[in-house]
Write a protein that holds these residues in place. Structure first.
Motif, PDB file in Angstrom:
ATOM      1  N   GLY A 149      51.109  12.150  49.951  1.00 43.87           N
ATOM      2  CA  GLY A 149      50.952  12.753  48.636  1.00 43.87           C
ATOM      3  C   GLY A 149      52.279  12.924  47.923  1.00 43.87           C
ATOM      4  N   TRP A 150      52.192  13.332  46.665  1.00 38.03           N
ATOM      5  CA  TRP A 150      53.374  13.562  45.833  1.00 38.03           C
ATOM      6  C   TRP A 150      53.870  14.984  46.023  1.00 38.03           C
ATOM      7  N   VAL A 151      55.189  15.128  46.069  1.00 41.46           N
ATOM      8  CA  VAL A 151      55.836  16.433  46.177  1.00 41.46           C
ATOM      9  C   VAL A 151      57.019  16.483  45.227  1.00 41.46           C
ATOM     10  N   VAL A 152      57.426  17.692  44.874  1.00 40.05           N
ATOM     11  CA  VAL A 152      58.647  17.878  44.104  1.00 40.05           C
ATOM     12  C   VAL A 152      59.815  17.637  45.063  1.00 40.05           C
ATOM     13  N   ASP A 153      60.732  16.768  44.668  1.00 40.57           N
ATOM     14  CA  ASP A 153      61.870  16.414  45.520  1.00 40.57           C
ATOM     15  C   ASP A 153      63.036  17.357  45.249  1.00 40.57           C
ATOM     16  N   TRP A 154      63.192  18.351  46.097  1.00 38.94           N
ATOM     17  CA  TRP A 154      64.220  19.380  45.929  1.00 38.94           C
ATOM     18  C   TRP A 154      65.532  19.033  46.631  1.00 38.94           C
ATOM     19  N   ARG A 155      65.562  17.920  47.371  1.00 38.01           N
ATOM     20  CA  ARG A 155      66.769  17.581  48.133  1.00 38.01           C
ATOM     21  C   ARG A 155      67.961  17.420  47.202  1.00 38.01           C
ATOM     22  N   SER A 156      69.129  17.875  47.663  1.00 36.58           N
ATOM     23  CA  SER A 156      70.331  17.892  46.844  1.00 36.58           C
ATOM     24  C   SER A 156      71.561  17.793  47.731  1.00 36.58           C
ATOM     25  N   THR A 157      72.626  17.215  47.196  1.00 35.64           N
ATOM     26  CA  THR A 157      73.876  17.150  47.948  1.00 35.64           C
ATOM     27  C   THR A 157      74.481  18.536  48.121  1.00 35.64           C
ATOM     28  N   ASP A 158      74.002  19.505  47.345  1.00 31.58           N
ATOM     29  CA  ASP A 158      74.501  20.877  47.452  1.00 31.58           C
ATOM     30  C   ASP A 158      73.825  21.672  48.573  1.00 31.58           C
ATOM     31  N   ILE A 159      72.786  21.112  49.175  1.00 31.18           N
ATOM     32  CA  ILE A 159      72.054  21.797  50.233  1.00 31.18           C
ATOM     33  C   ILE A 159      72.326  21.072  51.547  1.00 31.18           C
ATOM     34  N   THR A 160      72.629  21.832  52.590  1.00 29.17           N
ATOM     35  CA  THR A 160      72.881  21.258  53.913  1.00 29.17           C
ATOM     36  C   THR A 160      71.766  21.664  54.874  1.00 29.17           C
ATOM     37  N   GLU A 161      71.733  20.985  56.038  1.00 28.57           N
ATOM     38  CA  GLU A 161      70.785  21.383  57.074  1.00 28.57           C
ATOM     39  C   GLU A 161      71.024  22.833  57.485  1.00 28.57           C
ATOM     40  N   LEU A 162      72.290  23.221  57.556  1.00 28.83           N
ATOM     41  CA  LEU A 162      72.624  24.586  57.940  1.00 28.83           C
ATOM     42  C   LEU A 162      72.074  25.587  56.919  1.00 28.83           C
ATOM     43  N   ASP A 163      72.129  25.256  55.621  1.00 27.67           N
ATOM     44  CA  ASP A 163      71.540  26.126  54.591  1.00 27.67           C
ATOM     45  C   ASP A 163      70.051  26.354  54.867  1.00 27.67           C
ATOM     46  N   ILE A 164      69.357  25.268  55.191  1.00 27.97           N
ATOM     47  CA  ILE A 164      67.915  25.353  55.445  1.00 27.97           C
ATOM     48  C   ILE A 164      67.657  26.194  56.692  1.00 27.97           C
ATOM     49  N   GLN A 165      68.408  25.943  57.760  1.00 35.25           N
ATOM     50  CA  GLN A 165      68.233  26.709  58.995  1.00 35.25           C
ATOM     51  C   GLN A 165      68.519  28.194  58.777  1.00 35.25           C
ATOM     52  N   GLN A 166      69.578  28.494  58.038  1.00 37.68           N
ATOM     53  CA  GLN A 166      69.919  29.896  57.783  1.00 37.68           C
ATOM     54  C   GLN A 166      68.886  30.570  56.889  1.00 37.68           C
ATOM     55  N   THR A 167      68.318  29.822  55.960  1.00 38.35           N
ATOM     56  CA  THR A 167      67.263  30.375  55.104  1.00 38.35           C
ATOM     57  C   THR A 167      66.058  30.747  55.958  1.00 38.35           C
ATOM     58  N   PHE A 168      65.656  29.863  56.844  1.00 40.69           N
ATOM     59  CA  PHE A 168      64.517  30.155  57.720  1.00 40.69           C
ATOM     60  C   PHE A 168      64.832  31.310  58.669  1.00 40.69           C
ATOM     61  N   SER A 169      66.080  31.423  59.117  1.00 48.54           N
ATOM     62  CA  SER A 169      66.437  32.502  60.047  1.00 48.54           C
ATOM     63  C   SER A 169      66.325  33.870  59.386  1.00 48.54           C
ATOM     64  N   LYS A 170      66.386  33.935  58.064  1.00 48.85           N
ATOM     65  CA  LYS A 170      66.231  35.207  57.339  1.00 48.85           C
ATOM     66  C   LYS A 170      64.803  35.734  57.433  1.00 48.85           C
ATOM     67  N   LEU A 171      63.875  34.862  57.857  1.00 44.44           N
ATOM     68  CA  LEU A 171      62.484  35.284  57.968  1.00 44.44           C
ATOM     69  C   LEU A 171      62.259  36.197  59.170  1.00 44.44           C
ATOM     70  N   GLY A 172      63.261  36.312  60.039  1.00 45.39           N
ATOM     71  CA  GLY A 172      63.133  37.167  61.210  1.00 45.39           C
ATOM     72  C   GLY A 172      62.929  36.340  62.471  1.00 45.39           C
ATOM     73  N   GLU A 173      62.320  36.959  63.454  1.00 47.25           N
ATOM     74  CA  GLU A 173      62.084  36.310  64.745  1.00 47.25           C
ATOM     75  C   GLU A 173      61.212  35.077  64.536  1.00 47.25           C
ATOM     76  N   ALA A 174      61.692  33.941  65.005  1.00 46.02           N
ATOM     77  CA  ALA A 174      60.986  32.675  64.772  1.00 46.02           C
ATOM     78  C   ALA A 174      59.870  32.469  65.794  1.00 46.02           C
ATOM     79  N   SER A 175      58.679  32.268  65.295  1.00 50.06           N
ATOM     80  CA  SER A 175      57.544  31.913  66.152  1.00 50.06           C
ATOM     81  C   SER A 175      57.516  30.389  66.285  1.00 50.06           C
ATOM     82  N   ASP A 176      56.632  29.891  67.134  1.00 54.95           N
ATOM     83  CA  ASP A 176      56.478  28.440  67.270  1.00 54.95           C
ATOM     84  C   ASP A 176      56.087  27.810  65.937  1.00 54.95           C
ATOM     85  N   LYS A 177      55.217  28.491  65.179  1.00 61.21           N
ATOM     86  CA  LYS A 177      54.788  27.971  63.871  1.00 61.21           C
ATOM     87  C   LYS A 177      55.962  27.938  62.896  1.00 61.21           C
TER      88      LYS A 177
END
Length: 193
Positions: A149-177
């Motif tokens: 399907g079609w999605v909005v492409d948010w990927r950017s040279t200003d965003i790193t894998e570490l940014d994404i990982q740190q954003t998810f880590s702000k959600l608290g204790e990570a479950s398998d999901k």
């Protein structure tokens, strides 16, 4: 990846838009009624509204990851709605379609519902604004499946894998999901464009 994060104000400034926050949900919509604009056709209005929703969605997705503040998930649908300004209610099929698609996504992404695909023209398909990919969705049995399907492409040279990982880590204790959603988001981020 692209680092274009500025709004093309001349393309979308004429659109009247609305925003409403409901708990942890933000609803955005653009009116496409001729009484608001001097458009040449309904198709032009609808295409401009779609472009606005894609650009604002892309902007919000990028800001969430860049600021390591939130991992957003959403959907764009198209159709008639009624907004009760006094009661704050939104009634209509697009609200139900976008809400349903948002809830089944197993990543941080912004999917485009089939009702809005009619507004994706060739110029938009060849742009850096959207991508046609396998979207990780939860099926009726709770298993993750991939659906094209079609999605909005948010990927950017200003965003790193570490940014994404740190954003998810702000959600608290990570479950398998949560770990699965993070991995699915990273898989999209790492796709070749």
């Amino acid at each position: 990846t692209h680092d274009e994060d500025e709004f093309a104000a001349d393309e979308i400034s004429h659109l009247k838009s609305n925003f409403m926050r409901l708990s942890d949900t933000a609803a955005l919509w653009a009116y496409t009624c001729e009484s608001y604009y001097n458009a040449k056709s309904d198709n032009e209005l609808e295409s401009r509204a779609m472009l606005w929703l894609i650009k604002i969605g892309q902007h919000l997705m990028r800001r969430g990851f860049k600021g390591k503040q939130f991992a957003m998930r959403g959907a764009i649908a198209f159709g008639d709605c009624v907004h009760d300004k006094n009661g704050g209610a939104i009634i209509g099929a697009p609200w139900a379609y976008s809400s349903g698609l948002e809830k089944t996504q197993q990543w941080s992404g912004l999917a485009i519902h089939s009702t809005a695909e009619q507004l994706i023209d060739e110029n938009l398909k060849s742009s850096w604004l959207i991508a046609n990919v396998n979207i990780p969705l939860k099926d009726e049995n709770g298993k993750t499946i991939q659906k094209q399907g079609w999605v909005v492409d948010w990927r950017s040279t200003d965003i790193t894998e570490l940014d994404i990982q740190q954003t998810f880590s702000k959600l608290g204790e990570a479950s398998d999901k949560d770990r699965e959603k993070l991995q699915n988001t990273l898989n999209f981020y790492n796709l070749k464009q």
